[in-house]
Motif scaffolding. Structure first.
Motif, PDB file in Angstrom:
ATOM      1  N   ARG A  79       2.085  -7.462   2.526  1.00 20.87           N
ATOM      2  CA  ARG A  79       2.036  -6.001   2.634  1.00 20.87           C
ATOM      3  C   ARG A  79       3.397  -5.417   2.996  1.00 20.87           C
ATOM      4  O   ARG A  79       3.668  -4.257   2.764  1.00 20.87           O
ATOM      5  N   ASN A  80       4.273  -6.248   3.583  1.00 18.66           N
ATOM      6  CA  ASN A  80       5.589  -5.762   4.018  1.00 18.66           C
ATOM      7  C   ASN A  80       6.680  -6.105   3.010  1.00 18.66           C
ATOM      8  O   ASN A  80       7.859  -5.911   3.276  1.00 18.66           O
ATOM      9  N   ASP A  81       6.308  -6.602   1.842  1.00 15.99           N
ATOM     10  CA  ASP A  81       7.303  -7.022   0.857  1.00 15.99           C
ATOM     11  C   ASP A  81       8.203  -5.849   0.465  1.00 15.99           C
ATOM     12  O   ASP A  81       7.738  -4.736   0.268  1.00 15.99           O
ATOM     13  N   LYS A  82       9.521  -6.128   0.367  1.00 14.17           N
ATOM     14  CA  LYS A  82      10.504  -5.088   0.042  1.00 14.17           C
ATOM     15  C   LYS A  82      10.212  -4.414  -1.295  1.00 14.17           C
ATOM     16  O   LYS A  82      10.637  -3.308  -1.550  1.00 14.17           O
TER      17      LYS A  82
ATOM     18  N   ASN B 113       7.362  -3.556  -2.547  1.00 13.34           N
ATOM     19  CA  ASN B 113       6.172  -2.692  -2.591  1.00 13.34           C
ATOM     20  C   ASN B 113       6.530  -1.225  -2.772  1.00 13.34           C
ATOM     21  O   ASN B 113       7.604  -0.780  -2.391  1.00 13.34           O
ATOM     22  N   ARG B 114       5.573  -0.477  -3.346  1.00 12.47           N
ATOM     23  CA  ARG B 114       5.764   0.966  -3.467  1.00 12.47           C
ATOM     24  C   ARG B 114       4.412   1.624  -3.274  1.00 12.47           C
ATOM     25  O   ARG B 114       3.400   1.111  -3.747  1.00 12.47           O
ATOM     26  N   ASP B 115       4.412   2.767  -2.573  1.00 13.55           N
ATOM     27  CA  ASP B 115       3.149   3.453  -2.284  1.00 13.55           C
ATOM     28  C   ASP B 115       2.142   2.466  -1.689  1.00 13.55           C
ATOM     29  O   ASP B 115       0.951   2.518  -1.992  1.00 13.55           O
ATOM     30  N   ALA B 116       2.653   1.562  -0.828  1.00 15.97           N
ATOM     31  CA  ALA B 116       1.800   0.591  -0.138  1.00 15.97           C
ATOM     32  C   ALA B 116       1.047  -0.350  -1.079  1.00 15.97           C
ATOM     33  O   ALA B 116       0.095  -1.000  -0.676  1.00 15.97           O
TER      34      ALA B 116
ATOM     35  N   LEU C 285      10.766 -11.702   8.674  1.00 13.08           N
ATOM     36  CA  LEU C 285      11.003 -10.895   7.465  1.00 13.08           C
ATOM     37  C   LEU C 285      12.350 -11.269   6.852  1.00 13.08           C
ATOM     38  O   LEU C 285      13.403 -10.977   7.417  1.00 13.08           O
TER      39      LEU C 285
ATOM     40  N   GLN D  75      -0.328 -10.419   5.674  1.00 13.12           N
ATOM     41  CA  GLN D  75       0.435  -9.401   6.403  1.00 13.12           C
ATOM     42  C   GLN D  75       1.850  -9.280   5.825  1.00 13.12           C
ATOM     43  O   GLN D  75       2.356  -8.182   5.579  1.00 13.12           O
TER      44      GLN D  75
ATOM     45  N   ASN E  36      15.672 -11.407   4.764  1.00  9.73           N
ATOM     46  CA  ASN E  36      16.641 -10.458   4.197  1.00  9.73           C
ATOM     47  C   ASN E  36      16.207  -9.010   4.381  1.00  9.73           C
ATOM     48  O   ASN E  36      16.442  -8.174   3.524  1.00  9.73           O
ATOM     49  N   GLN E  37      15.596  -8.725   5.511  1.00 12.02           N
ATOM     50  CA  GLN E  37      15.068  -7.379   5.768  1.00 12.02           C
ATOM     51  C   GLN E  37      16.203  -6.381   5.961  1.00 12.02           C
ATOM     52  O   GLN E  37      16.028  -5.182   5.767  1.00 12.02           O
TER      53      GLN E  37
END
Lengths: 345, 345
Positions: free
Chosen positions: B302-305, B307-310, B138, B299, B140-141
């Motif tokens: 789906r974990n992109d920074k 994102n909003r409300d999935a 991930l 996958q 720059n998580q």
């Protein structure tokens, strides 16, 4: 800026606030104590937490390190937490320091709310936006200054605390009196620790709130909040390995030493010094340091975050209720006073 | 806010700035390449660095993780770095991302200065205050948004870069044209990469500077800087293990896919799409993804920074020089376009 509510959680706007933030995911950070003693109460009082992820950590300052922060980052990633999601820190200073740091840095910052459950958390750790984790013996060596969305202080949680933990927070309460309010100091000198009201909590917290509002980034004034912490932090670190004492206990002894230094330098009166020593020694004992711990103490003092140009700087009192900062001191001077006070008891 | 200088380092005010900051200690963070190729030049041009601690890291994105951040915290502690001391980040995006994060969080923040040595660093990574480290795959998580004291851009360092590294930065330059300036896009379409002037660097960097100034905390507008990055970041992560490509290469392909999606949704003209594809495919190839990498890609998406409300959100173009954000997309739609473009070449 800091938003704080003091009173019954059930009468607060926390449910509304969560609904306004519209997080798609919520996580509640607890330790084993607050999981058992505080979480059921919160779940009953606050709406919108039914689907929240509950994270339970081992209680204690040792949990507050980079390794645990890394675990929490991974956990939030596994939950597919996005930037608009919400972390609720339910616990004492360890939980709000660690949880605040993780929230401030995960994906460059997500929303978080603090519900402090210890006296220390209510009047100190949860106020001012400072968070952090320890780096080995170096306390809060890594952190940021980031304000929670809001802090909710309900005195009901104080009934869950052992005496040791009350005393841990009480030291910071005394500090607030010493640096800013003689009348608060007088109230605290007469206080029964089993009977702390919302009003008194608000009075104690207000000292820090007002100072932090004037100087959020600790460029000047805010440094007075470090009273007792130059000696105290180094003492806490030095004893951590073999004779650990609480942060508050260390700060209480730090305030004792730094008050005595204030007196020795002619800054406060004999009467002030007597009143300070009486209150502090009523609740706190001066711990022994071994030779190794004394050396460790001196080393840690040199690494204090407040130092500048490699000089050790401390706060000193000019009366009960008034404090100055950036005063030079060295380890020898501190240890001389420590030895004198140890010998006199 | 961001302060930036573009031009010869020796004519800059860096020496004066260091003298004004009066740090008692300075550390210069380098990687093995900038240690060898850039540090001697900097030491010759800039006064006040004689006693600086030089830290040399292994080059490459793999160095940019929490473990390395922890090593740097320890190193700074060993140097007895205080809050007023100075970290100079001499290197590409890896150095400024990692060094910026460490400076922003060590003792809750110390002063730092960026001297980017890569094209990517000069026009992108060093501007806007974003820093960060990776958490496994991930990117720059973990990070903050914290501005350096100042950024010094000297095009002389571009002569030290291999072509691969120039192309890594050139993708972000193209992005700046695509999201904000058709005339810049036209200049870049005709550019000889061996001949990048200070003026052009300033023009490219200005796009980001202006956007960041209007929206420092990425609440809205700033999101257009993520053009190409929704697909690009996930692609970069998916290929990291077995077929690693550079960040810029991944973003270039991300821009290709997201431009095609813009065209498919009727947002840009056929002519715009043709011009974009021509410039991107002149410099960058579309990499193959294995089945496992495709799953990994989905996958990561789906974990992109962002994102909003999935929901997965991406930027799209409305013309060359104009971009919109928060547009919904899903992995399938992305992969369909990817397959079409792969098949057509």
């Amino acid at each position: 800026m800091q938003r704080i509510y003091v009173g019954a959680l059930i009468e607060s706007d926390l449910t509304q606030l969560i609904s306004d933030l519209r997080p798609s995911k919520i996580a509640v950070l607890t330790d084993e104590n607050t999981y058992e003693l505080c979480l059921p109460f919160v779940m009953n009082c606050v709406g919108g937490l039914e689907a929240a992820e509950i994270i339970q950590l081992e209680a204690g300052e040792a949990t507050k390190d980079l390794e645990m922060a890394a675990n929490l980052y991974s956990l939030l990633s596994d939950y597919e937490f996005g930037r608009r999601d919400l972390l609720i820190n339910l616990g004492g200073g360890m939980i709000s320091d660690l949880g605040g740091f993780v929230a401030a840095t995960y994906k460059r910052g997500i929303a978080f709310i603090n519900i402090p459950t210890s006296l220390l958390g209510m009047i100190d750790a949860s106020i001012g936006g400072k968070n952090g984790v320890n780096l080995g013996e170096l306390k809060n060596q890594v952190g940021t200054i980031t304000f929670p969305g809001k802090t909710f202080v309900d005195p009901v949680f104080l009934t869950t605390l052992p005496e040791y933990e009350m005393l841990n927070g009480f030291a910071e309460a005394i500090k607030h009196g010493l640096i800013a309010s003689e009348s608060l100091f007088t109230s605290l000198s007469a206080l029964n620790l089993n009977d702390v009201s919302s009003d008194l909590l608000m009075e104690i917290a207000s000292v820090k709130l007002q100072i932090v509002e004037k100087d959020p980034n600790e460029t000047g004034l805010r440094k007075v909040l470090n009273f007792g912490h130059t000696f105290g932090h180094a003492l806490e670190g030095a004893l951590m390995k073999d004779h650990a004492i609480s942060h508050g206990h260390a700060v209480a002894i730090g305030m004792l030493i730094e008050s005595k230094l204030s007196f020795d330098r002619g800054l406060i009166t004999q009467d002030d010094w007597n009143r300070i020593a009486a209150l502090l020694l009523k609740h706190y004992t001066i711990p022994v340091m071994t030779e190794e711990e004394r050396e460790n103490f001196s080393q840690l003092l040199r690494n204090d975050k407040k130092n500048r140009d490699a000089k050790v700087l401390t706060c000193l009192l000019t009366s009960i209720g008034s404090c100055i900062y950036d005063q030079e001191v060295d380890a020898k001077e501190f240890l001389k006073i420590y030895d004198e006070l140890r010998a006199s008891i």
